[in-house]
Design a protein around this motif. Sequence first.
Motif, mmCIF file in Angstrom:
data_model
loop_
_atom_site.group_PDB
_atom_site.id
_atom_site.type_symbol
_atom_site.label_atom_id
_atom_site.label_comp_id
_atom_site.label_asym_id
_atom_site.label_seq_id
_atom_site.Cartn_x
_atom_site.Cartn_y
_atom_site.Cartn_z
ATOM 1 N N GLU B 212 0.853 -1.191 0.000
ATOM 2 C CA GLU B 212 0.000 0.000 0.000
ATOM 3 C C GLU B 212 0.881 1.230 0.000
ATOM 4 O O GLU B 212 2.045 1.169 0.388
ATOM 5 N N ASP B 213 0.320 2.372 -0.410
ATOM 6 C CA ASP B 213 1.080 3.618 -0.309
ATOM 7 C C ASP B 213 0.785 4.255 1.040
ATOM 8 O O ASP B 213 -0.317 4.151 1.563
ATOM 9 N N THR B 214 1.794 4.914 1.563
ATOM 10 C CA THR B 214 1.584 5.521 2.879
ATOM 11 C C THR B 214 0.807 6.821 2.755
ATOM 12 O O THR B 214 0.911 7.540 1.756
ATOM 13 N N LEU B 215 -0.009 7.088 3.749
ATOM 14 C CA LEU B 215 -0.799 8.323 3.768
ATOM 15 C C LEU B 215 -0.154 9.356 4.682
ATOM 16 O O LEU B 215 -0.622 10.468 4.806
ATOM 17 N N VAL B 216 0.910 8.935 5.340
ATOM 18 C CA VAL B 216 1.559 9.815 6.327
ATOM 19 C C VAL B 216 3.013 9.979 5.916
ATOM 20 O O VAL B 216 3.670 9.008 5.549
#
Lengths: 481, 699
Positions: B212-216
């Motif tokens: 997944e791509d990080t949101l932070v």
Amino acid sequence: MPTVVLMDVSLSMTRPVSLDGSEEFQRKNLAVHGLNMLFEHMSSNYRLEFTTLMAFSSLWELLVPFTRDYNALQEALSNLEDYDKTCVEAALQGVSNVVQQEWGSACPCQVVLVTDGSLGIGKGSLRHSLQTLKQRGDEKKFPLPFPFPCKLYIMCVANAEELQMSDAMDNLEELLRLSGGDGQIFTVEGTLCMKSVQAMFGRLIDHAYSPFLAVLHCGNLSADVQVFPRPEPVVIDEEVEPIPRTVSTEIDEVGTGTTDELEDEPSASQMAGKSPNFCVLLHGSLKIEGMVALVQLGPEWYGMLYSQADSKKKSNMMLSVFEIGPEPLPWLGKISHLGPISEAAENPYGEDDNKSPFPLQPQVKRSYAQNVTVWIKASGLQTDVQKILRNARKLPDKTQTFYKELNRLRKAALAFGFWELLKGVADLLERECTMLPDSAHPDAAFQLSHAAQQLKLASTGDSQYAAFDHNIVPMHTDFSS
Amino acid sequence: MFSVAHKTVFVVDHCPYMAESSRQQVECDVLTKSRAQGVIPLAPVSKSLWTCAVECSMEYCRILYDIYPRNKLVNYIVSDSEFHILNSWRQEDQSIQELMSALAAVGPPNPREDPECCSILHGLVAAVESLCKITELQHEKRTALMDTAERVANRGRIICLTNAKSDTHVRMLEDCIQETILEQNKLAGGSDRLMAIQQCDLVLVHIYPQGEDTLVSDRPKKEISPLLTSEVHSVRAGRHLATKLNILVQQHFDLASTTITNIPMKEEQHANTSANYDVELLHHRDAHLEFFKSGDLHMAGTSTRENGLKETITLKWCTPRTNSIELHYCTGAYRISPTDVNSRPSSCLTNFLLNGRSVLLEQPRKSGSKVISHMLSSHGGEIFLHVLNSNRSILEDPPSISEGCGGRVTDYRITDFGEFMKENRLTPVSESSHDPSGKLPAERAKAQLERHTRYWPMIISQTTIFNMQAVVPLANLIVKETLSDEDVLTCQKTVYNLVDMERKNDPLPISTVGSRGKGPKRDEQYRIMWNELETLVKTHAGDTDRHQRVLDCIIACRSKPPEEEERKKRGRKREEREDRTEKNATKDTDEKSWQDSERLKGLLDKEDQESEVIKDSPDSPEPPNKKPRVATEEVQPPERAKGPVSLLTMWTNRITMANSRKHQEFVGRVNSVNSKFELYQQLKDENGMDVHENGKASR
């Protein structure tokens, strides 16, 4: 602490000093006079100090490598020649190299820089060095702070007013700050003359080269001792306000312990009449018995005395200073809780000196001394699962090991919330059960399906089966009848 | 002492989304080829975000507890719809076992729980409250430093393992912590058990599943307020998270890594071959001080791995040696923790060390020459990395102790002091055992040293009594803090024995010591001996009544100088002597000594009341009637005369007296030792005296 004497031999040091008397001195003569005084003091009161003499102008030169031969140092002082301009940075780089080559970077050193306070002009001057501090790459870093702990003493053959007329004083103060240690700048008080320079070196001697005299007590026995090198005060950090701690000059012997080392070469002692000294007695007995004496240096500060032989003939008493604290060596426990063996019901060293109450074992074993479970790497988890399967195939012979490994895995899986693993291993055990050869003991099948069932129950998180302290016990079977 | 490292709070997210899979799969069913036919392998298992977070935080704690067994404390909190505090700051709660047990009770997050009710905030607020709680050490130091209690600081670190929604979410969490600190600090002012927070470091680790791509976004440490700093690490679950926490524990606790290379180890499968393995150890970074300072890191075999953050120094295993001479230049010892604790190479190395062996470690240098710089060895079940000085030592070539004060004296009581040291050895005393004196064990040890050294001559020629076997029982007992009646009795027996020796004119070791010729005459020797004994006992007489009784006994028993003058003439003046004995007896008013001899009567032969005192002396077990003359006439302890006299003694006295009147006793027999007497003593004595006066050593 070894000493580096860094002597400025630039032309400015040859400036004449105006004196009332008939003879005319150069600043260099005054400096040499002061250094001679320092060397004489050291040869009589501080003779174990290693000292080196370096001279510098735009270049630097090692005149006398580290030595305890103070005659050689004085001899070299009397043969100084005069060179060109002052370049402090290059000289300090030289000091850094010389010290590291000899002592490495952990040994604290004292650097005595003797100069007249004219610190060069243009490129290579101290002013220029300090101005360009921030514009340097890693290759041409300013030598301060040195990689080793250092006390920098700057001896100015000039008075403070003279230095303040230019920016010399500011530059020297900056140099001192960069050195990071607690050094000092000494200047001549009053008019520049033999006497005032003498007084200045006298202040250096009092500050940095006074011998450390102490009294060693063992009950009512005592001896005056000199400790060399001087134990330096220690500052305990991490507190709001650090307090420097100094070694008390009254050293108390607490008691003695045994060392592992035994030496069998007796020291050669010579015959002559002199008054007996407790230190010699203690040293002799420590050496013969292979023991060390615990000494108290201050509140919650301890060390140990022991005999150390440098060669087969010579041995001397050595004091090792421990880190400050109530428990400097964990395997001895708290020093304040070491009591006399006479209080013990039974001699803890054994009647034949064949045992020891030390080392103390820690209350909680370290992770490497207990069988901890870590599954950070996949291989850790695989090894643990395979271990269970290997034992599963050898049931019922390996029943105990099988359940031990199973319970270890179960505990870790529960703690890590890894219920999926419990189900997986249960499946594996069930599969093993179906694959048992015909020759297998009937108990194997019972134990495997029992273990699988228990793991499945645990994986539901049901508090009855998933308690951490609960262990899966072997199914009770009886095939004897 | 109270840096942020003193208190670490772990806040681990236990909300439903943490039950999500990390999507890192572990194949735990490794099938061997022979068994592979027809078997369907088990599907790989995968850890949840929660499992990843928990096991990595446990690994952080494991390393921390290995290297700092005390005073670096962890408080573990999990947060869902409320907070759960799993342990306290107390030392007994600080162990992996405790935490694992508590975590098992919590279990994995419930994916069906309402996400709206759950938040990491509950845990973060609890963490701030917990940081305000005083630890045992803080309490102890505050009590110890009453006047300077404000010097005890309260700082701490919060490590938050969570799955944050966005950078804005992170900012909201920071603001909330900042506010809570301010609130809690107000409360803390009015409490004994709470302390205001002076500094709090927040380390927020955002964990997200693989793929997944990080949101932070990552953010280095920044100051939110003077009280709070914050840093954000955004990490994929699984081994990335493990590496991150390994790096963090090193940063937080000043650790460094050493890789031991070339460890020879038997192969599991082929026991007769051995391969070389590497083991990585963590320890306090001061063990690398020499490398850091000299910028030698790359020369010393540093390698940078993985994401460039982790460095290790490589040192080479040296075949173990038994002599421990290198220990002399050991400059530090640091606890270690293996990075990969249960791998086979690690456990082989640690078991080897725990079994008492040591390993020297070589440092590869640029010049190619190799230097031994470290040593691994265990003490009491803990492994330490020892730093050895590999440079020139400033302690080299020290002067011999014989060049200093007292170095030329040759007759030190080295062996005796060795015995003294052995008697004064130390042993651990449990903290719970309380001494009525209220003194700490070490203080009691010092008090014992004081008692044992009140009179302790350092050289053989300065002492007579410590060269005499006969004095040993008394000398050993008198230094005791308290004496039993039996001890007093033993001391008195020793004294009586000395009296007996004097009477028999036994030689004293005094004359043979040193090279002063013959030395003083025998009665002078005894006078010196008695004086010395009195000096020894006097230093203890004030301690207890029983000590005093020993002194009284000596004073009463020893012959006074005038008596000795008399003794020379005793052959001719027997009657006078008897009179004097009687006089002495009347002078003797020492009740204690008297009581003692009364007691003796009970203990010893009741029938022969006169002879009992003679029996006292351990060296004269023969019945008195064998040597009646000696027993009754020579130096009688004065109190004896006071007691009733048996018929036998009276008769013997009478006969002896009558006999003695008939002739003058030979001087030789009077002064004989075991019925032997050396002729022409005067000549020797005179020579001896001359030599002594000249102060020259002949012989």
